[in-house]
Design a protein around this motif. Structure first.
Motif, PDB file in Angstrom:
ATOM      1  N   UNK A  69     -28.115  60.458 -13.410  1.00  0.00           N
ATOM      2  CA  UNK A  69     -28.366  60.748 -14.832  1.00  0.00           C
ATOM      3  C   UNK A  69     -27.068  60.641 -15.632  1.00  0.00           C
ATOM      4  N   UNK A  70     -26.013  61.248 -15.123  1.00  0.00           N
ATOM      5  CA  UNK A  70     -24.735  61.220 -15.843  1.00  0.00           C
ATOM      6  C   UNK A  70     -24.102  59.833 -15.831  1.00  0.00           C
ATOM      7  N   UNK A  71     -24.302  59.060 -14.766  1.00  0.00           N
ATOM      8  CA  UNK A  71     -23.793  57.687 -14.739  1.00  0.00           C
ATOM      9  C   UNK A  71     -24.480  56.856 -15.824  1.00  0.00           C
ATOM     10  N   UNK A  72     -25.778  57.040 -15.963  1.00  0.00           N
ATOM     11  CA  UNK A  72     -26.509  56.342 -17.022  1.00  0.00           C
ATOM     12  C   UNK A  72     -26.022  56.794 -18.401  1.00  0.00           C
ATOM     13  N   UNK A  73     -25.731  58.084 -18.540  1.00  0.00           N
ATOM     14  CA  UNK A  73     -25.223  58.597 -19.814  1.00  0.00           C
ATOM     15  C   UNK A  73     -23.910  57.909 -20.177  1.00  0.00           C
ATOM     16  N   UNK A  74     -23.008  57.801 -19.225  1.00  0.00           N
ATOM     17  CA  UNK A  74     -21.709  57.173 -19.494  1.00  0.00           C
ATOM     18  C   UNK A  74     -21.854  55.670 -19.738  1.00  0.00           C
ATOM     19  N   UNK A  95     -33.998  65.298 -21.246  1.00  0.00           N
ATOM     20  CA  UNK A  95     -35.252  65.614 -20.548  1.00  0.00           C
ATOM     21  C   UNK A  95     -35.090  65.467 -19.033  1.00  0.00           C
ATOM     22  N   UNK A  96     -34.406  64.426 -18.605  1.00  0.00           N
ATOM     23  CA  UNK A  96     -34.164  64.227 -17.171  1.00  0.00           C
ATOM     24  C   UNK A  96     -33.288  65.338 -16.617  1.00  0.00           C
ATOM     25  N   UNK A  97     -32.276  65.707 -17.384  1.00  0.00           N
ATOM     26  CA  UNK A  97     -31.361  66.769 -16.978  1.00  0.00           C
ATOM     27  C   UNK A  97     -32.114  68.090 -16.798  1.00  0.00           C
ATOM     28  N   UNK A  98     -32.932  68.426 -17.795  1.00  0.00           N
ATOM     29  CA  UNK A  98     -33.664  69.691 -17.750  1.00  0.00           C
ATOM     30  C   UNK A  98     -34.713  69.712 -16.646  1.00  0.00           C
ATOM     31  N   UNK A  99     -35.308  68.578 -16.359  1.00  0.00           N
ATOM     32  CA  UNK A  99     -36.320  68.549 -15.304  1.00  0.00           C
ATOM     33  C   UNK A  99     -35.694  68.640 -13.910  1.00  0.00           C
ATOM     34  N   UNK A 100     -34.431  68.337 -13.795  1.00  0.00           N
ATOM     35  CA  UNK A 100     -33.752  68.394 -12.495  1.00  0.00           C
ATOM     36  C   UNK A 100     -33.381  69.824 -12.116  1.00  0.00           C
ATOM     37  N   UNK A 101     -33.063  70.644 -13.112  1.00  0.00           N
ATOM     38  CA  UNK A 101     -32.630  72.013 -12.841  1.00  0.00           C
ATOM     39  C   UNK A 101     -33.819  72.965 -12.719  1.00  0.00           C
ATOM     40  N   UNK A 102     -33.599  74.044 -11.979  1.00  0.00           N
ATOM     41  CA  UNK A 102     -34.621  75.090 -11.893  1.00  0.00           C
ATOM     42  C   UNK A 102     -34.595  75.894 -13.190  1.00  0.00           C
ATOM     43  N   UNK A 103     -35.642  76.669 -13.480  1.00  0.00           N
ATOM     44  CA  UNK A 103     -35.654  77.464 -14.718  1.00  0.00           C
ATOM     45  C   UNK A 103     -34.475  78.443 -14.804  1.00  0.00           C
ATOM     46  N   UNK A 104     -34.091  79.060 -13.694  1.00  0.00           N
ATOM     47  CA  UNK A 104     -32.952  79.986 -13.714  1.00  0.00           C
ATOM     48  C   UNK A 104     -31.660  79.248 -14.029  1.00  0.00           C
ATOM     49  N   UNK A 105     -31.463  78.101 -13.380  1.00  0.00           N
ATOM     50  CA  UNK A 105     -30.254  77.315 -13.630  1.00  0.00           C
ATOM     51  C   UNK A 105     -30.219  76.835 -15.076  1.00  0.00           C
ATOM     52  N   UNK A 106     -31.355  76.377 -15.562  1.00  0.00           N
ATOM     53  CA  UNK A 106     -31.440  75.861 -16.924  1.00  0.00           C
ATOM     54  C   UNK A 106     -31.125  76.935 -17.950  1.00  0.00           C
TER      55      UNK A 106
END
Length: 122
Positions: A69-74, A95-106
């Motif tokens: 995700x971050x490689x695509x961002x850069x 959206x991709x970033x948020x879907x990767x993390x758990x609710x607690x992490x997010x």
């Protein structure tokens, strides 16, 4: 007359061959430049993942997904995009970033606005 025509055809053939070789060299140089830039994107993405993993604990699967995700961002950041396309790209990456993390992490990451801005700015 036949000799002149033959000479003319030979000159055209040699000219076309030389031109094809020059294009091949240019293509190889562009490929090398792209590979170098891609390596830079991956290094920057690795730094982003490391920054995030210092703040929240990530699984190895999450690290791999976030790396891409971050490689695509850069990669998108390096391109000359219009404001509208940047906005759409940012929404997609977010959206991709948020879907990767758990609710607690997010929730923990969203509490740190500076980190979110650093990670998701295109």
């Amino acid at each position: 007359m036949k000799k002149i025509i033959t000479l003319f055809v030979m000159l055209l053939a040699f000219g076309a061959t030389a031109n094809a070789q020059q294009k091949s060299a240019e293509k190889t140089a562009k490929q090398a430049e792209y590979a170098k830039a891609k390596t830079g994107f991956n290094e920057a993405a690795t730094k982003d993942v490391a920054t995030l993993s210092e703040f929240v604990k990530l699984t190895s699967e999450q690290k791999v997904k976030l790396q891409s995700i971050f490689a695509e961002k850069h990669n998108l950041h390096a391109q000359n995009l219009s404001d509208q396309r940047k906005s759409i790209a940012k929404q997609s990456i977010e959206a991709s970033f948020k879907s990767t993390l758990t609710p607690d992490q997010l929730s923990k990451v969203e509490g740190n606005t500076q980190l979110m801005q650093t990670l998701l700015t295109i």
